[in-house]
Design a protein around this motif. Structure first.
Motif, PDB file in Angstrom:
ATOM      1  N   UNK A 236       0.833  -1.206   0.000  1.00 47.25           N
ATOM      2  CA  UNK A 236       0.000   0.000   0.000  1.00 47.25           C
ATOM      3  C   UNK A 236       0.874   1.265   0.000  1.00 47.25           C
ATOM      4  N   UNK A 237       1.933   1.219   0.824  1.00 47.19           N
ATOM      5  CA  UNK A 237       2.863   2.351   0.898  1.00 47.19           C
ATOM      6  C   UNK A 237       3.562   2.567  -0.447  1.00 47.19           C
ATOM      7  N   UNK A 238       3.978   1.461  -1.061  1.00 49.64           N
ATOM      8  CA  UNK A 238       4.636   1.531  -2.380  1.00 49.64           C
ATOM      9  C   UNK A 238       3.699   2.158  -3.401  1.00 49.64           C
ATOM     10  N   UNK A 239       2.405   1.759  -3.357  1.00 51.11           N
ATOM     11  CA  UNK A 239       1.416   2.309  -4.292  1.00 51.11           C
ATOM     12  C   UNK A 239       1.238   3.810  -4.057  1.00 51.11           C
ATOM     13  N   UNK A 240       1.233   4.185  -2.748  1.00 53.84           N
ATOM     14  CA  UNK A 240       1.078   5.605  -2.416  1.00 53.84           C
ATOM     15  C   UNK A 240       2.230   6.430  -3.008  1.00 53.84           C
ATOM     16  N   UNK A 241       3.461   5.950  -2.843  1.00 54.16           N
ATOM     17  CA  UNK A 241       4.608   6.683  -3.389  1.00 54.16           C
ATOM     18  C   UNK A 241       4.542   6.745  -4.918  1.00 54.16           C
ATOM     19  N   UNK A 242       4.123   5.617  -5.515  1.00 55.14           N
ATOM     20  CA  UNK A 242       4.013   5.587  -6.974  1.00 55.14           C
ATOM     21  C   UNK A 242       2.970   6.606  -7.441  1.00 55.14           C
ATOM     22  N   UNK A 243       1.808   6.629  -6.735  1.00 55.49           N
ATOM     23  CA  UNK A 243       0.733   7.566  -7.101  1.00 55.49           C
ATOM     24  C   UNK A 243       1.173   9.009  -6.911  1.00 55.49           C
ATOM     25  N   UNK A 244       1.905   9.249  -5.810  1.00 57.20           N
ATOM     26  CA  UNK A 244       2.377  10.622  -5.553  1.00 57.20           C
ATOM     27  C   UNK A 244       3.309  11.082  -6.660  1.00 57.20           C
ATOM     28  N   UNK A 245       4.181  10.175  -7.059  1.00 58.98           N
ATOM     29  CA  UNK A 245       5.144  10.493  -8.111  1.00 58.98           C
ATOM     30  C   UNK A 245       4.412  10.778  -9.427  1.00 58.98           C
TER      31      UNK A 245
END
Ligand code: ADP
Length: 446
Positions: A236-245
């Motif tokens: 979930x955290x990885x997805x959040x960083x990907x989405x933020x980027x």
């Protein structure tokens, strides 16, 4: 008192009655003249009063206009600048007396953030004249008289007469140099931070996956339970960083986009097939429909060839996959029972794809905010479901990269449909563009 007998005094009854009439008429004329004089005086006062009032109103309007910090302009239906306030002068360096009376194109030169002049169709003032509705442009840049570029926020509003025609448009614009610089700094920070954090998070996710792999590690049931939870949260955290980027890139125009001719029937079917499993795992059925009258996919008598309408558009297939996957994943996330339908229709101008679910639905008051960054609906059904509130923002940015439009229709408790419209290419246009694409990619011959 002795009564006066007019008949006796004048000597004849007929001449006395003539005198009586003359006398009465004279009285009437006199009264009329007096009235007329009174009315004229009154009218004259009223005219002077209304003139005074009008000039007071004019002075007031001028004082208000010149004290507004923002630039205010009024352009008539012949494109002539009728009003140009001091704020506009301060911002773009044109004097009021020089600008008023000129065609607005020579004074208000707008460009987009990439430095390109707007084409006539998208130029805000022309657009409001033809569409007759207000328009807000957050991304415009205006050229000053000295050829300096100033980022502005612009609102253009039409003035519509009783015959429903646009008489004039009013533009209000503000210098947003500081706001844009702040935004850029924030976006830079988010994109650097999420880029840096994505790498260690991906490593943690990888090691957790290894620890959970029975061929690699031996762990007891309790440890497995903990590690599975850690693995889910890390993903979930990885997805959040990907989405933020991705969203930071979408905002500053760095989102990579390689448009090419795509037949959306084939692409959408392929995407649906690859996502089908996640929906079916949750007990949902998945259907795929092509054409307006339901499923128009046909098999010939020989059972070999599939005949169906071809829906060509120009877009980056990887980016579109991202946007559609987002809509599909949301459908699965927010639906407990029923089905997810993915479909494709269109007319000669547009192709329309949709993702429909029979899930929780969205309240009418949330619909206008859904595509904003970080917006999540806060209700008892959705609160417990993980999400970043960035998926729809990203999907909208991707669709707009291909000159498309995305919107949603929903009934609370009944389900939701997301639509994407893209400009359609006919077969001839598609094949011409494909030929061009293949030429530009072919290796140089010596
Ligand atoms: P998230 O990561 O929170 O799902 P999105 O930007 O994809 O972020 O969606 C924003 C919000 O819109 C979600 O939090 C959810 O409340 C609502 N939403 C999106 N799709 C659906 C859907 N198919 N059904 C119900 N609600 C939805």
């Amino acid at each position: 008192m002795i009564p006066i007998d007019f008949a006796t005094a004048s000597g004849s009854s007929s001449s006395s009655s003539v005198w009586l009439i003359v006398f009465s008429v004279a009285i009437l004329v006199l009264v009329g003249v007096i009235f007329a004089l009174i009315i004229r005086r009154h009218d004259a006062k009223a005219i002077v009063g209304s003139r005074n009032e009008a000039s007071t109103e004019k002075v007031k309007a001028e004082v208000i206009l010149s004290s507004i910090e923002d630039g205010v302009v009024m352009i008539d239906s012949k494109n002539t600048i009728q009003v140009f306030n001091n704020g506009a002068s301060r911002l773009i360096g044109w004097k009021k007396e020089d600008a008023e009376g000129l065609d607005y194109h020579s004074v208000l030169q707008l460009i987009d953030t990439k430095g390109r002049a707007y084409d006539q169709e998208h130029e805000p003032f022309a657009r409001v004249m033809s569409e007759q509705k207000p328009f807000r442009d957050n991304q415009a840049v205006i050229m000053t008289k000295a050829n300096r570029q100033i980022p502005i926020h612009l609102i253009v509003t039409p003035i519509i007469d009783s015959k429903n025609a646009v008489n004039a448009v009013v533009g209000v614009f503000r210098d947003v140099t500081q706001e844009r610089a702040d935004e850029e700094q924030r976006a830079d920070f988010i994109s650097t931070a999420s880029h840096e954090m994505r790498t260690p998070v991906a490593a943690i996710e990888g090691y957790l996956a290894l620890a959970l792999n029975p061929h690699v590690a031996n762990i007891d049931g309790r440890a497995r339970d903990y590690l599975e939870k850690a693995h889910t949260s890390t993903k979930h955290l990885g997805q959040l960083f990907q989405d933020l980027l991705t969203s930071a890139k979408a905002e500053d125009g760095r989102l990579v986009n390689h448009p090419q001719v795509v037949e959306f029937g084939a692409l959408l079917e392929q995407i649906t097939d690859s996502l089908r499993f996640t929906a079916e795992k949750k007990g949902l059925t998945v259907e795929f429909l092509i054409g307006s009258g339901g499923n128009e996919t046909k098999t010939t008598a020989a059972g070999e060839k599939v005949i169906r309408p071809l829906y060509y558009a120009q877009a980056d297939p990887d980016r579109m996959r991202e946007a559609i996957t987002n809509l599909f994943d949301n459908g699965v996330k927010y639906t407990d029972h029923g089905k997810i339908s993915v479909g494709l229709t269109g007319d000669d101008k547009v192709i329309q794809l949709y993702v429909r679910d029979t899930g929780a639905g969205i309240a009418a008051e949330d619909l206008p905010h859904l595509f904003q960054k970080f917006y999540r609906v806060d209700n008892s059904t959705t609160r417990s479901i993980n999400g970043t509130g960035l998926g729809l923002f990203i999907s909208r940015s991707i669709v707009e990269l291909s000159q498309g439009r995305i919107w949603v229709e929903s009934q609370l408790g009944e389900g939701t449909t997301f639509y994407i419209n893209l400009p359609r290419l006919n077969t001839q246009q598609a094949s011409n563009l494909q030929t061009k694409e293949s030429k530009s990619f072919s290796p140089l011959t010596t």
